[in-house]
Motif scaffolding. Structure first.
Motif, short mmCIF file in Angstrom:
data_model
loop_
_atom_site.label_atom_id
_atom_site.label_comp_id
_atom_site.label_asym_id
_atom_site.label_seq_id
_atom_site.Cartn_x
_atom_site.Cartn_y
_atom_site.Cartn_z
N ILE A 1 3.28 1.89 2.11
CA ILE A 1 3.58 2.31 3.47
C ILE A 1 4.96 1.80 3.89
O ILE A 1 5.22 0.60 3.89
CB ILE A 1 2.46 1.84 4.43
N GLY B 1 -0.48 5.02 -0.13
CA GLY B 1 -1.75 5.18 -0.83
C GLY B 1 -1.66 5.72 -2.24
O GLY B 1 -2.69 5.91 -2.89
N PHE C 1 -5.20 8.33 1.80
CA PHE C 1 -4.42 7.70 2.87
C PHE C 1 -4.94 8.21 4.19
O PHE C 1 -5.05 9.42 4.40
CB PHE C 1 -2.93 8.04 2.72
N ASP C 2 -5.30 7.28 5.08
CA ASP C 2 -5.80 7.65 6.40
C ASP C 2 -5.27 6.62 7.40
O ASP C 2 -5.78 5.50 7.48
CB ASP C 2 -7.34 7.67 6.39
N ALA D 1 -4.81 2.72 3.35
CA ALA D 1 -4.93 3.23 1.98
C ALA D 1 -6.31 2.91 1.41
O ALA D 1 -6.85 1.82 1.64
CB ALA D 1 -3.85 2.63 1.10
N LEU E 1 0.83 -1.21 0.00
CA LEU E 1 0.00 0.00 0.00
C LEU E 1 0.87 1.26 0.00
O LEU E 1 0.38 2.37 0.22
CB LEU E 1 -0.93 -0.01 1.22
#
Lengths: 334, 228
Positions: free
Chosen positions: A34, B146, B203-204, B211, A32
């Motif tokens: 991250i 994200g 994105f949170d 994402a 994702l």
């Protein structure tokens, strides 16, 4: 008195530069976009946690540049590892004593810890507190993602005026006089050939393994940028974006390698000549700009042995600290 | 049956599978679709295979494993499992999720819309129409948390990056860079042409996944008057 005031916390009086909350990183979400983040020197963070009876991955502070000054609202136990920051402790009674790295230390409520600067410029230190820094978990980790601005404390490096919550602990471990010894970087990064190794010329191979690489001042948690004789490809390539990992050594078109750090992006498109082995990644936290580093080729077997040696070291350290604490009793009387 | 990927090791605890020629300019969509399916099958076996990361790229896949102390290196067995699963993967998007992204085009929200229209020899209205009527495939995520690499931009909208990159493109910006389009989840410096803005958070970190978009999703942009 509000509930927040009653809880143990650390008041940040001076924040230095790029001091952040880190644990062992954020895993399983690279698909994702991250990043991992976490302590650059995961060995030092774990040492500091074990000294206090914390879980090895409890969140602590990564110290980059001083001066940092912290006030502990409640009695606390702390440990410092990594590079020495010339720490001193001021107690409310007017005491002012130096603090040894690698030892657990009990502080009275109201104590102020002052961290001046790293003994080696550019090297990192770690501070842990019994119970850990209790910031909320964000996507499975308490690490600060400085680039994306989330996790840790408010998603950023510490600032004066911040108040860091301290977790509760059941451990009353008081470690013995021996403490733990820090590891000095060898400036030799053992590495495995990367997926694009054969795309580089013979002289690039030789140059990569044999020349001293000067550490560029632009290095940070995202990557260690190196200066030296540029590495050439056999022919220009335009690679499709693919997953990358901390430790990968990318070579952009200028031919100067970058060793990816814990904050690196999840994908990249530059050819990778090598990957630094896991057991040597902690060194990236301690390499000063303008010093040199070498790459040494090793086999997968050597990489695995080195990693297992570290795992065994941490397991032995856990046991040793518990045994010593038992043998010496509880000198603080708690 | 799918052609076997080229598999290389990456460091001591990861492997890379390349499903296209390594120097391709873009992976064909059917290859990427089969790759998403492979990712789903690996996800189902994540625990059994002790996988830490399953990261699809553009026509490639990174797998990172956990190796308990004293256990043999899982590379060979994992490689065999990937090849076996890959043979059965098909070029379809199996459980396709469609994510609709409302976009305020032009004006302050999209300061480069006029430039893009000028470059493409189209009216701004036509640019908006073309951009919002296509289905985009989320090939993979990267660059930022994200951020989705989207395939499917109409060739009539291909526009080179700006000569001078902006120091800060606001979060939520919808932009075109060369043959790609995308939405920036976070503020970033960048040279892509900003044609619009969405208020939808991509994105949170307080949500479970973090994402909004996942590899294999279909994205549709819908022109909207968003409240700001």
């Amino acid at each position: 008195m509000s509930q927040t005031d009653a809880m143990a916390s650390i008041d940040v009086l001076r924040a230095g530069t790029l001091c952040s909350v880190q644990d062992l990183g954020r895993h399983g979400r690279r698909h994702l976009g991250i990043s991992q983040c976490g302590a650059m020197d995961m060995l030092a963070l774990q040492q500091a946690n074990l000294l206090l009876g914390n879980p090895p991955g409890a969140a602590g502070l990564e110290l980059s540049l001083g001066p940092v000054q912290l006030r502990f609202t409640q009695a606390a136990r702390i440990a410092l590892t990594g590079v020495d920051f010339g720490a001193r402790l001021q107690t409310p009674e007017g005491g002012d004593v130096p603090v040894l790295s690698g030892h657990a230390l009990a502080l009275p409520a109201g104590a102020v810890l002052s961290l001046a600067r790293p003994a080696i410029p550019g090297a990192r230190g770690y501070l842990t507190v019994a119970g850990g820094i209790d910031v909320p978990l964000a996507l499975g980790s308490r690490s600060t993602d400085l680039k994306a601005g989330f996790g840790g404390h408010a998603g950023r490096a510490l600032q004066a005026g911040d108040k860091l919550p301290v977790g509760t602990t059941v451990s009353t471990l008081v470690t013995g006089k021996r403490g733990v010894r820090g590891f000095a970087p060898t400036h030799v990064l053992r590495a495995l050939p990367g997926p694009d190794y054969e795309r580089f010329t013979q002289s690039a191979h030789t140059g990569f393994w044999l020349q001293p690489w000067r550490i560029n001042t632009q290095s940070n948690r995202m990557g260690l940028r190196l200066n030296g004789a540029p590495l050439a490809l056999r022919s220009a390539v335009n690679l499709l974006s693919a997953g990358v990992l901390p430790g990968d050594v990318q070579v952009p078109p200028d031919g100067l390698p970058i060793v990816l750090g814990v904050d690196c992006q999840t994908t990249g498109g530059y050819p990778r000549i090598a990957s630094v082995i896991q057991a040597d990644l902690w060194q990236l936290a301690h390499l000063s700009p303008l010093t040199s580093v070498y790459f040494q080729p090793v086999t997968h077997a050597v990489a695995q042995q080195a990693l297992e040696r570290q795992t065994r070291y941490l397991a032995r350290l856990t046991t040793r600290l518990l045994v010593e604490a038992g043998a010496e009793g509880r000198p603080d009387g708690r | 049956m799918n052609a076997a990927p080229r598999i290389t090791r990456l460091g001591e605890d990861a492997l890379l599978c390349h499903f296209t020629a390594p120097d391709d300019t873009a992976p064909p969509l059917p290859v990427q679709q089969a790759l998403w399916q492979l990712c789903q099958r690996l996800e189902a076996e994540r625990a059994a295979l002790q996988l830490r990361e399953i990261v699809p790229g553009m026509g490639n896949l990174l797998l990172r494993w956990t190796r308990p102390p004293g256990s043999p290196c899982p590379f060979t067995s994992l490689q065999a499992r990937v090849l076996a699963l890959w043979r059965a993967c098909e070029a379809v998007a199996p459980t396709q999720r469609v994510v609709t992204i409302p976009v305020r085009y032009g004006g302050e929200a999209g300061p480069d819309l006029e430039d893009v229209a000028h470059h493409c020899g189209l009216s701004p209205t036509k640019v908006i129409a073309l951009h919002s009527q296509a289905d985009y495939a989320v090939y993979c995520l990267g660059f930022q948390p994200g951020f989705a690499y989207l395939g499917g931009l109409d060739p009539r909208l291909h526009t080179p990056r700006r000569d001078t990159p902006r120091l800060a493109i606001p979060a939520g910006s919808v932009a075109i860079g060369g043959s790609q389009t995308g939405v920036y989840p976070l503020s970033t410096p960048g040279g892509w042409q900003v044609i619009g803005h969405t208020a939808l958070p991509l994105f949170d970190p307080t949500t479970e996944a973090g994402a909004l978009l996942q590899p294999g999703d279909t994205v549709r942009f819908v022109p909207a008057q968003e409240a700001t």
